[in-house]
Design a protein around this motif. Structure first.
Motif, PDB file in Angstrom:
ATOM      1  N   ALA A  69      -3.264  10.315   6.558  1.00 40.20           N
ATOM      2  CA  ALA A  69      -2.641   9.171   6.957  1.00 40.20           C
ATOM      3  C   ALA A  69      -3.081   9.248   8.313  1.00 40.20           C
ATOM      4  O   ALA A  69      -3.079   7.872   8.916  1.00 40.20           O
ATOM      5  CB  ALA A  69      -1.050   9.423   6.853  1.00 40.20           C
ATOM      6  N   MET A  70      -3.790   9.751   8.995  1.00 41.25           N
ATOM      7  CA  MET A  70      -4.027   9.655  10.532  1.00 41.25           C
ATOM      8  C   MET A  70      -5.239   8.883  10.813  1.00 41.25           C
ATOM      9  O   MET A  70      -6.415   9.438  11.264  1.00 41.25           O
ATOM     10  CB  MET A  70      -4.407  11.242  11.068  1.00 41.25           C
ATOM     11  CG  MET A  70      -2.937  11.995  10.852  1.00 41.25           C
ATOM     12  SD  MET A  70      -3.257  13.653  11.751  1.00 41.25           S
ATOM     13  CE  MET A  70      -1.767  14.147  11.857  1.00 41.25           C
ATOM     14  N   VAL A  71      -5.044   7.815  10.481  1.00 35.98           N
ATOM     15  CA  VAL A  71      -6.190   6.806  10.734  1.00 35.98           C
ATOM     16  C   VAL A  71      -6.813   6.850  12.053  1.00 35.98           C
ATOM     17  O   VAL A  71      -7.986   6.846  12.388  1.00 35.98           O
ATOM     18  CB  VAL A  71      -5.919   5.429  10.263  1.00 35.98           C
ATOM     19  CG1 VAL A  71      -7.238   4.337  10.390  1.00 35.98           C
ATOM     20  CG2 VAL A  71      -5.258   5.246   9.177  1.00 35.98           C
ATOM     21  N   ASP A  95      -9.850   3.910   6.872  1.00 33.95           N
ATOM     22  CA  ASP A  95      -9.254   2.489   6.581  1.00 33.95           C
ATOM     23  C   ASP A  95     -10.616   1.798   7.513  1.00 33.95           C
ATOM     24  O   ASP A  95     -10.777   1.904   8.380  1.00 33.95           O
ATOM     25  CB  ASP A  95      -7.802   2.283   7.538  1.00 33.95           C
ATOM     26  CG  ASP A  95      -7.559   0.662   7.313  1.00 33.95           C
ATOM     27  OD1 ASP A  95      -6.512   0.402   6.755  1.00 33.95           O
ATOM     28  OD2 ASP A  95      -8.346  -0.087   7.707  1.00 33.95           O
ATOM     29  N   ALA A  98     -10.320  -0.597  10.307  1.00 31.95           N
ATOM     30  CA  ALA A  98      -9.836  -0.020  11.766  1.00 31.95           C
ATOM     31  C   ALA A  98     -11.237   0.631  12.502  1.00 31.95           C
ATOM     32  O   ALA A  98     -11.459   0.639  13.579  1.00 31.95           O
ATOM     33  CB  ALA A  98      -9.046   0.930  11.475  1.00 31.95           C
ATOM     34  N   GLN A 161      -0.451   6.479  -3.155  1.00 31.68           N
ATOM     35  CA  GLN A 161      -0.419   5.197  -3.843  1.00 31.68           C
ATOM     36  C   GLN A 161      -1.227   4.288  -2.831  1.00 31.68           C
ATOM     37  O   GLN A 161      -1.331   3.070  -3.089  1.00 31.68           O
ATOM     38  CB  GLN A 161       0.931   4.486  -4.315  1.00 31.68           C
ATOM     39  CG  GLN A 161       1.927   4.276  -3.220  1.00 31.68           C
ATOM     40  CD  GLN A 161       2.657   5.645  -3.062  1.00 31.68           C
ATOM     41  OE1 GLN A 161       2.171   6.778  -2.792  1.00 31.68           O
ATOM     42  NE2 GLN A 161       3.922   5.555  -3.115  1.00 31.68           N
ATOM     43  N   THR A 162      -1.925   4.838  -1.773  1.00 32.17           N
ATOM     44  CA  THR A 162      -2.306   3.829  -0.818  1.00 32.17           C
ATOM     45  C   THR A 162      -4.097   4.345  -0.809  1.00 32.17           C
ATOM     46  O   THR A 162      -4.717   3.346  -0.417  1.00 32.17           O
ATOM     47  CB  THR A 162      -1.879   3.990   0.450  1.00 32.17           C
ATOM     48  OG1 THR A 162      -1.660   5.264   0.950  1.00 32.17           O
ATOM     49  CG2 THR A 162      -0.613   3.486   0.687  1.00 32.17           C
TER      50      THR A 162
ATOM     51  N   THR B 160       4.042   0.186   0.771  1.00 33.99           N
ATOM     52  CA  THR B 160       3.210   1.463   0.733  1.00 33.99           C
ATOM     53  C   THR B 160       1.782   0.885   1.049  1.00 33.99           C
ATOM     54  O   THR B 160       0.559   1.546   0.657  1.00 33.99           O
ATOM     55  CB  THR B 160       3.272   2.099  -0.783  1.00 33.99           C
ATOM     56  OG1 THR B 160       2.525   1.313  -1.772  1.00 33.99           O
ATOM     57  CG2 THR B 160       4.688   2.664  -1.029  1.00 33.99           C
ATOM     58  N   ARG B 161       1.449  -0.347   1.336  1.00 34.70           N
ATOM     59  CA  ARG B 161       0.147  -0.832   1.719  1.00 34.70           C
ATOM     60  C   ARG B 161       0.130  -1.204   3.315  1.00 34.70           C
ATOM     61  O   ARG B 161       1.220  -1.589   3.795  1.00 34.70           O
ATOM     62  CB  ARG B 161      -0.211  -1.850   1.132  1.00 34.70           C
ATOM     63  CG  ARG B 161      -0.745  -1.998  -0.553  1.00 34.70           C
ATOM     64  CD  ARG B 161      -1.027  -2.940  -1.117  1.00 34.70           C
ATOM     65  NE  ARG B 161       0.035  -4.147  -0.967  1.00 34.70           N
ATOM     66  CZ  ARG B 161       1.053  -4.283  -1.922  1.00 34.70           C
ATOM     67  NH1 ARG B 161       1.118  -3.465  -2.854  1.00 34.70           N
ATOM     68  NH2 ARG B 161       1.810  -5.142  -1.530  1.00 34.70           N
ATOM     69  N   PRO B 162      -0.961  -0.802   3.856  1.00 37.02           N
ATOM     70  CA  PRO B 162      -1.230  -1.204   5.332  1.00 37.02           C
ATOM     71  C   PRO B 162      -1.085  -2.814   5.399  1.00 37.02           C
ATOM     72  O   PRO B 162      -1.509  -3.498   4.342  1.00 37.02           O
ATOM     73  CB  PRO B 162      -2.712  -1.107   5.646  1.00 37.02           C
ATOM     74  CG  PRO B 162      -3.191  -0.064   4.419  1.00 37.02           C
ATOM     75  CD  PRO B 162      -2.514  -0.093   3.272  1.00 37.02           C
ATOM     76  N   TYR B 164      -1.958  -5.937   7.422  1.00 37.15           N
ATOM     77  CA  TYR B 164      -2.942  -6.421   8.606  1.00 37.15           C
ATOM     78  C   TYR B 164      -2.733  -7.384   9.244  1.00 37.15           C
ATOM     79  O   TYR B 164      -2.194  -8.377   8.726  1.00 37.15           O
ATOM     80  CB  TYR B 164      -4.739  -6.621   7.751  1.00 37.15           C
ATOM     81  CG  TYR B 164      -5.165  -5.155   7.066  1.00 37.15           C
ATOM     82  CD1 TYR B 164      -5.875  -4.295   7.744  1.00 37.15           C
ATOM     83  CD2 TYR B 164      -4.803  -4.891   5.739  1.00 37.15           C
ATOM     84  CE1 TYR B 164      -6.358  -3.400   7.293  1.00 37.15           C
ATOM     85  CE2 TYR B 164      -5.227  -3.790   5.091  1.00 37.15           C
ATOM     86  CZ  TYR B 164      -5.987  -2.816   5.958  1.00 37.15           C
ATOM     87  OH  TYR B 164      -6.482  -1.764   5.355  1.00 37.15           O
ATOM     88  N   LEU B 259      -5.436  -0.204  15.510  1.00 38.35           N
ATOM     89  CA  LEU B 259      -6.178  -0.304  13.966  1.00 38.35           C
ATOM     90  C   LEU B 259      -6.121  -1.719  13.445  1.00 38.35           C
ATOM     91  O   LEU B 259      -6.589  -1.846  12.315  1.00 38.35           O
ATOM     92  CB  LEU B 259      -5.215   0.762  13.344  1.00 38.35           C
ATOM     93  CG  LEU B 259      -5.164   2.120  13.807  1.00 38.35           C
ATOM     94  CD1 LEU B 259      -3.918   2.918  13.030  1.00 38.35           C
ATOM     95  CD2 LEU B 259      -6.449   2.816  13.839  1.00 38.35           C
ATOM     96  N   SER B 261      -3.871  -2.881  12.363  1.00 40.90           N
ATOM     97  CA  SER B 261      -2.976  -2.834  10.877  1.00 40.90           C
ATOM     98  C   SER B 261      -1.930  -1.964  11.102  1.00 40.90           C
ATOM     99  O   SER B 261      -1.882  -1.158  11.946  1.00 40.90           O
ATOM    100  CB  SER B 261      -3.756  -2.402   9.730  1.00 40.90           C
ATOM    101  OG  SER B 261      -4.332  -1.169  10.141  1.00 40.90           O
ATOM    102  N   GLN B 263      -0.108   1.069   9.405  1.00 39.14           N
ATOM    103  CA  GLN B 263      -0.374   1.958   8.489  1.00 39.14           C
ATOM    104  C   GLN B 263       0.716   3.037   8.177  1.00 39.14           C
ATOM    105  O   GLN B 263       1.226   3.615   8.968  1.00 39.14           O
ATOM    106  CB  GLN B 263      -1.529   3.028   8.882  1.00 39.14           C
ATOM    107  CG  GLN B 263      -2.799   2.301   9.249  1.00 39.14           C
ATOM    108  CD  GLN B 263      -3.664   2.010   8.196  1.00 39.14           C
ATOM    109  OE1 GLN B 263      -3.355   2.607   7.048  1.00 39.14           O
ATOM    110  NE2 GLN B 263      -4.649   1.330   8.272  1.00 39.14           N
ATOM    111  N   ALA B 265       1.740   5.110   6.184  1.00 41.90           N
ATOM    112  CA  ALA B 265       1.994   6.432   5.811  1.00 41.90           C
ATOM    113  C   ALA B 265       1.647   7.454   7.050  1.00 41.90           C
ATOM    114  O   ALA B 265       1.838   8.677   7.122  1.00 41.90           O
ATOM    115  CB  ALA B 265       0.872   6.892   4.744  1.00 41.90           C
ATOM    116  N   LEU B 266       1.341   6.603   8.156  1.00 38.29           N
ATOM    117  CA  LEU B 266       1.094   7.480   9.399  1.00 38.29           C
ATOM    118  C   LEU B 266       2.125   7.913  10.072  1.00 38.29           C
ATOM    119  O   LEU B 266       3.216   7.456  10.017  1.00 38.29           O
ATOM    120  CB  LEU B 266      -0.070   6.520  10.151  1.00 38.29           C
ATOM    121  CG  LEU B 266      -0.704   6.954  11.744  1.00 38.29           C
ATOM    122  CD1 LEU B 266      -1.925   6.070  11.664  1.00 38.29           C
ATOM    123  CD2 LEU B 266      -0.035   6.418  12.587  1.00 38.29           C
TER     124      LEU B 266
END
Lengths: 313, 341
Positions: A69-71, A95, A98, A161-162, B160-162, B164, B259, B261, B263, B265-266
């Motif tokens: 998760a840590m983009v 990602d 990014a 799911q991502t 559950t999707r980023p 943008y 980013l 976006s 995110q 889940a972060l």
């Protein structure tokens, strides 16, 4: 200010740093920024990269964030590696969007970028070393259907799911079932973050909720091994198919608790990244995608040298 | 009422000694220690690697400090009250997601997205504060619950999707562009860093020059005494958590802008890094003492260390070990200082 004890502690820390070694400037240097580093899968990619680096007289470093998760942490890693002015870079984007500004910078400095695993959604990478996850999960679906007599209820545990791999393996499995095995019904798809414990709980709940369940597909190492624990605790007998490798998964297959699994070729992915980078530095043309392959393995072929070579603990 | 004004006069009398304490007191000593460690790290890494001090890398370090620094400022307030906020990381994410909802889903102008993110943060902080002050749930548990709740909400709201920010052309400007770079083209310090420093200055003023700041310290030193002197402790506590939350909103904007976006889940794990920066900066986990400057230095120690080890290509396992050692040393230094007082 700094008293003696604090000073000696500081010296100690510096000593650790020096011992662990700094990069030498004369070699070809290729940093790999992956999506993680703790999982055995990534360690196998790293081993492959190191092997190829040794053969090509290059030096690599291998880093990835703690979780997928840590983009932003991954972007920091890419930024630090670019500051070192490497000869080439291997990158598995969490990602893609990014990372574009930094990849453009790499391009401007003529640093070849080689994508790996889930790749980078852009024209900048010269090639991508990856597994065809859709096709691989499709093979898992075929094997599952074969083992349950092409009919019955099946459930799927996916890591998330991502991510690209999560989506492709789920869809690859579901689509293949739908297209080729209409009598197999998918009763549940759930996500366990690739965590053994969570995946085990999910498996138990699935078995509880669907008494006629015939099989479970775990879409990565943690999901599959967790599912095996859940099935064992529930005391039921069903067909379990895994993905990737790992000590527990291999033992489960040998003991018969797991019917078999799909393995990617992580060592091959690592090798492919470094070899492609070295080719790019020599000015050779590279194909857009390099499929590093996948294999089905079960009790019967787990010791086959061709298969054993791509498995890892 | 009289009791409150008495309390205020007492603080006024104490201002001179407070000034002395700021420059020579134990907190100042810890800050000096932290600053000296930062300088030592910088010197060590510049000798160890020629690329460390290059402008690109320095900009990279600054950029990577921004989000953690802002989160650490949010934590500083709460930790000085003797509380803790474990929800800052996932709250940051939730604020980013809400900015995405306003800007990308509803296509509203950018300033509304900015306000929405900060308001979301403030609101969530007020909820945490209320759980702690009114419902008497211990801060650790209340904010642990909020951490999970917000993590879940981010995933639910974003599907559950980023998300943008492609429709908001100027959105990346918040973090990535450089106002300084317009004046000094050779020094394109990203805006995120300006926001970090501006926010730090503002937070410092709030902490040292306003009633809110005074009560932040007072609550951490002796909550019961503050209550007995007739102050509405609950209200101030809620306000402090609300302030912390709104600062997380700023962090949410910074990370989303960087980013380009949100995110979903972060965020988990970021609270511990922020708390580490606060502690390295000399703020006491038992409350009552701490500074924003210390926190900023703490955040820079963390990012310089991470970057420097990376530049030296130290194996990642060892990077984590070294960071852990540094945190333990920092807290131990704090304990040594306390023993001397």
């Amino acid at each position: 200010m700094l008293n003696r004890r604090q000073f000696s502690a500081a010296v100690g820390v510096c000593a650790i740093l020096v011992m662990s070694g700094a990069a030498r400037a004369d070699d070809i240097y290729i940093p790999l920024i992956s999506k993680g580093f703790q999982h055995q899968f990534w360690q196998a990619v790293k081993a492959g990269a190191e092997q190829a680096a040794k053969e090509g007289n290059a030096k690599i470093s291998f880093e990835g964030p703690e979780t997928e998760a840590m983009v932003d942490k991954q972007i920091d890693m890419l930024s630090a590696d670019l500051a070192k002015h490497p000869n080439a870079i291997g990158f598995a984007a969490l990602d893609s969007k990014a990372a574009i500004p930094l990849l453009k910078k790499a391009q401007a400095e003529h640093i070849p970028v080689i994508a790996f695993d889930s790749g980078v959604d852009s024209d900048i990478p010269l090639t991508t070393c990856t597994t065809d996850n859709l096709a691989a999960a499709g093979l898992a679906a075929d094997k599952m259907a074969e083992m349950i007599g092409d009919a019955g209820e099946v459930a799927v545990i996916v890591h998330d799911q991502t991510s690209r791999t999560g989506i492709d393996r789920r869809d690859g499995f579901l689509n293949e079932m739908k297209a080729k095995h209409p009598n197999v019904k998918i009763v549940s798809v759930q996500y366990g973050a690739g965590d053994h414990l969570k995946s085990a709980e999910i498996a138990k709940a699935m078995i509880q909720a669907n008494p006629n369940l015939k099989g479970i597909f775990g879409a990565n190492e943690g999901s599959a091994e967790g599912a095996a624990i859940g099935v064992k605790e529930s005391g039921k007998k069903l067909v379990l198919i895994g993905y990737d490798s790992g000590k527990e998964q291999k033992e489960a297959i040998i003991s018969g608790a797991m019917a078999g699994a799909i393995t990617q070729n992580p060592v091959g992915i690592g090798k492919c990244v470094v070899e492609s980078a070295l080719k790019a530095l020599k000015g050779e043309k590279l194909p857009k995608v390099i499929d590093t392959g996948f294999y089905w393995y079960d009790k019967s072929n787990i010791t086959d040298p061709k298969v054993a070579a791509v498995l890892y603990d | 009422m009289t009791m409150r004004s008495e309390a205020l006069t007492m603080t006024k009398d104490g201002r001179l000694s407070a000034m002395k304490a700021r420059f020579f007191g134990p907190t100042a000593r810890q800050k000096l220690l932290a600053f000296a460690s930062l300088v030592l790290l910088l010197i060590f890494f510049s000798f160890a690697s020629p690329v460390f001090m290059q402008i690109d890398n320095i900009l990279g370090i600054l950029q990577s400090t921004a989000v953690n620094g802002v989160l650490a400022i949010a934590c500083t307030f709460v930790i000085i009250t003797g509380g803790i906020d474990l929800s800052v990381g996932t709250l940051m994410t939730f604020c980013a997601v809400m900015a995405g909802v306003f800007l990308t889903y509803w296509e509203l102008p950018m300033w509304i997205g900015v306000v929405a993110a900060i308001a979301t943060g403030a609101l969530s902080g007020v909820v945490s504060g209320t759980l702690i002050a009114k419902m008497k749930i211990p801060p650790f548990i209340a904010t642990l619950g909020m951490m999970m709740l917000l993590k879940g909400l981010s995933l639910v709201v974003s599907g559950t999707r980023p998300i943008y920010f492609n429709n908001t052309e100027n959105f990346p400007m918040i973090s990535q562009d450089s106002l300084i770079g317009l004046a000094l083209p050779n020094l394109p310090i990203p805006n995120a860093v300006l926001i970090l420093f501006a926010l730090a200055a503002l937070a410092s003023v709030v902490l040292n020059r306003t009633a809110l700041g005074r009560y932040t310290f007072a609550l951490g030193s002796n909550e019961e005494a503050v209550r007995l002197s007739g102050v509405n402790v609950d209200r101030w506590k809620i306000a402090i958590y609300g302030l912390g939350g709104s600062i997380c909103g700023v962090a949410g904007l910074l990370i989303a802008s960087r980013l380009n976006s949100a995110q979903p889940a972060l965020g988990q794990g970021y609270e511990l890094e922020a708390i580490a920066a606060v502690v390295i900066g000399g703020t006491s986990l038992s409350g009552g003492a701490g500074t924003i400057l210390g926190t900023i230095i703490g955040a820079f120690i963390m990012s310089v260390l991470t970057n420097g080890l990376r530049i030296l290509s130290v194996a990642q396992e060892w990077q984590t070990v070294v960071t852990g050692v540094i945190i333990i040393l920092a807290v131990y230094a704090d304990i040594l200082r306390r023993r001397k007082v």
